[in-house]
Write a protein that holds these residues in place. Structure first.
Motif, PDB file in Angstrom:
ATOM      1  N   ILE A   1      60.594   2.498  65.564  1.00  0.00           N
ATOM      2  CA  ILE A   1      61.211   2.686  64.251  1.00  0.00           C
ATOM      3  C   ILE A   1      62.323   1.668  64.150  1.00  0.00           C
ATOM      4  CG2 ILE A   1      62.481   4.227  62.734  1.00  0.00           C
ATOM      5  CD1 ILE A   1      60.983   6.549  64.023  1.00  0.00           C
TER       6      ILE A   1
ATOM      7  N   GLY B   1      65.161  -0.335  61.695  1.00  0.00           N
ATOM      8  CA  GLY B   1      65.950  -0.300  60.468  1.00  0.00           C
ATOM      9  C   GLY B   1      66.007  -1.669  59.827  1.00  0.00           C
TER      10      GLY B   1
ATOM     11  N   ASP C   1      68.337  -3.961  57.527  1.00  0.00           N
ATOM     12  CA  ASP C   1      69.733  -3.962  57.108  1.00  0.00           C
ATOM     13  C   ASP C   1      69.956  -4.673  55.779  1.00  0.00           C
ATOM     14  OD1 ASP C   1      69.757  -6.720  57.630  1.00  0.00           O
ATOM     15  OD2 ASP C   1      70.585  -6.457  59.620  1.00  0.00           O
TER      16      ASP C   1
ATOM     17  N   ASP D   1      67.531  -7.097  53.420  1.00  0.00           N
ATOM     18  CA  ASP D   1      67.173  -6.668  52.067  1.00  0.00           C
ATOM     19  C   ASP D   1      67.556  -7.730  51.040  1.00  0.00           C
ATOM     20  OD1 ASP D   1      65.983  -4.253  52.621  1.00  0.00           O
ATOM     21  OD2 ASP D   1      67.765  -3.050  52.238  1.00  0.00           O
TER      22      ASP D   1
ATOM     23  N   VAL E   1      56.839   3.508  55.995  1.00  0.00           N
ATOM     24  CA  VAL E   1      58.262   3.370  55.695  1.00  0.00           C
ATOM     25  C   VAL E   1      58.876   4.761  55.643  1.00  0.00           C
ATOM     26  CG1 VAL E   1      58.194   1.130  54.550  1.00  0.00           C
ATOM     27  CG2 VAL E   1      57.757   3.187  53.222  1.00  0.00           C
ATOM     28  N   LEU E   2      60.097   4.867  56.165  1.00  0.00           N
ATOM     29  CA  LEU E   2      60.782   6.148  56.266  1.00  0.00           C
ATOM     30  C   LEU E   2      62.188   6.026  55.706  1.00  0.00           C
ATOM     31  CD1 LEU E   2      59.977   6.821  60.027  1.00  0.00           C
ATOM     32  CD2 LEU E   2      58.747   7.770  58.093  1.00  0.00           C
ATOM     33  N   GLY E   3      62.826   7.149  55.527  1.00  0.00           N
ATOM     34  CA  GLY E   3      64.220   7.187  55.120  1.00  0.00           C
ATOM     35  C   GLY E   3      64.376   7.400  53.628  1.00  0.00           C
ATOM     36  N   ALA E   4      65.587   7.780  53.254  1.00  0.00           N
ATOM     37  CA  ALA E   4      65.882   8.077  51.855  1.00  0.00           C
ATOM     38  C   ALA E   4      65.621   6.889  50.939  1.00  0.00           C
ATOM     39  CB  ALA E   4      67.329   8.531  51.726  1.00  0.00           C
ATOM     40  N   ASN E   5      65.944   5.697  51.398  1.00  0.00           N
ATOM     41  CA  ASN E   5      65.745   4.486  50.584  1.00  0.00           C
ATOM     42  C   ASN E   5      64.642   3.600  51.151  1.00  0.00           C
ATOM     43  OD1 ASN E   5      67.866   5.176  48.842  1.00  0.00           O
ATOM     44  ND2 ASN E   5      69.354   4.362  50.300  1.00  0.00           N
ATOM     45  N   ASN E   6      63.736   4.200  51.906  1.00  0.00           N
ATOM     46  CA  ASN E   6      62.669   3.433  52.574  1.00  0.00           C
ATOM     47  C   ASN E   6      63.248   2.303  53.410  1.00  0.00           C
ATOM     48  OD1 ASN E   6      60.617   5.027  51.520  1.00  0.00           O
ATOM     49  ND2 ASN E   6      60.457   3.795  49.676  1.00  0.00           N
ATOM     50  N   GLY E   7      64.374   2.569  54.069  1.00  0.00           N
ATOM     51  CA  GLY E   7      65.058   1.549  54.840  1.00  0.00           C
ATOM     52  C   GLY E   7      64.633   1.457  56.291  1.00  0.00           C
ATOM     53  N   MET E   8      63.650   2.251  56.680  1.00  0.00           N
ATOM     54  CA  MET E   8      63.181   2.243  58.070  1.00  0.00           C
ATOM     55  C   MET E   8      61.685   1.939  58.084  1.00  0.00           C
ATOM     56  SD  MET E   8      65.939   3.132  59.696  1.00  0.00           S
ATOM     57  CE  MET E   8      65.646   3.892  61.256  1.00  0.00           C
TER      58      MET E   8
END
Length: 106
Positions: free
Chosen positions: A26, A28, A30, A34, A86-93
């Motif tokens: 997994i 991230g 950054d 982005d 993709v994972l996370g609240a903002n698809n940041g992972m």
């Protein structure tokens, strides 16, 4: 160690099945990545930043899977599948999973 997406290794015979092995990474993404990816999207073209991150995550997942197979005494991993999510609240992972069957061959 032989790693293949096929269910067997041509010219080799499977002598033992050691079990299903996985490698998970997994990663991230950054703010800088982005931002530069957003520029590529705005101006057109490929996002080398995201591509590099994807390549690195995939290689790490395969390496982890390979190490787990080696720990079981396997010579090869067959039927390998690579999945991306993709994972996370903002698809940041980015999650990359490699899985296959650890086997002994001769």
């Amino acid at each position: 160690m032989i790693i293949t997406t096929t269910p067997s290794v041509e010219g080799k015979r499977v002598t033992a099945y050691k079990g299903i092995v996985f490698g998970e990474v997994i990663s991230g993404v950054d703010f800088i990545k982005d931002f530069t990816a957003g520029l590529s999207n705005f101006f057109g073209g490929r996002s080398g930043t995201y591509e590099d991150e994807l390549i690195q995550a995939r290689e790490q997942a395969i390496e982890e899977m390979t190490q787990r197979a080696a720990n079981l005494g396997a010579d090869a991993v067959v039927g390998v599948d690579i999945d991306y999510e993709v994972l996370g609240a903002n698809n940041g992972m980015l999650m990359v999973t490699a899985s296959g069957t650890a086997v002994c061959i001769e």
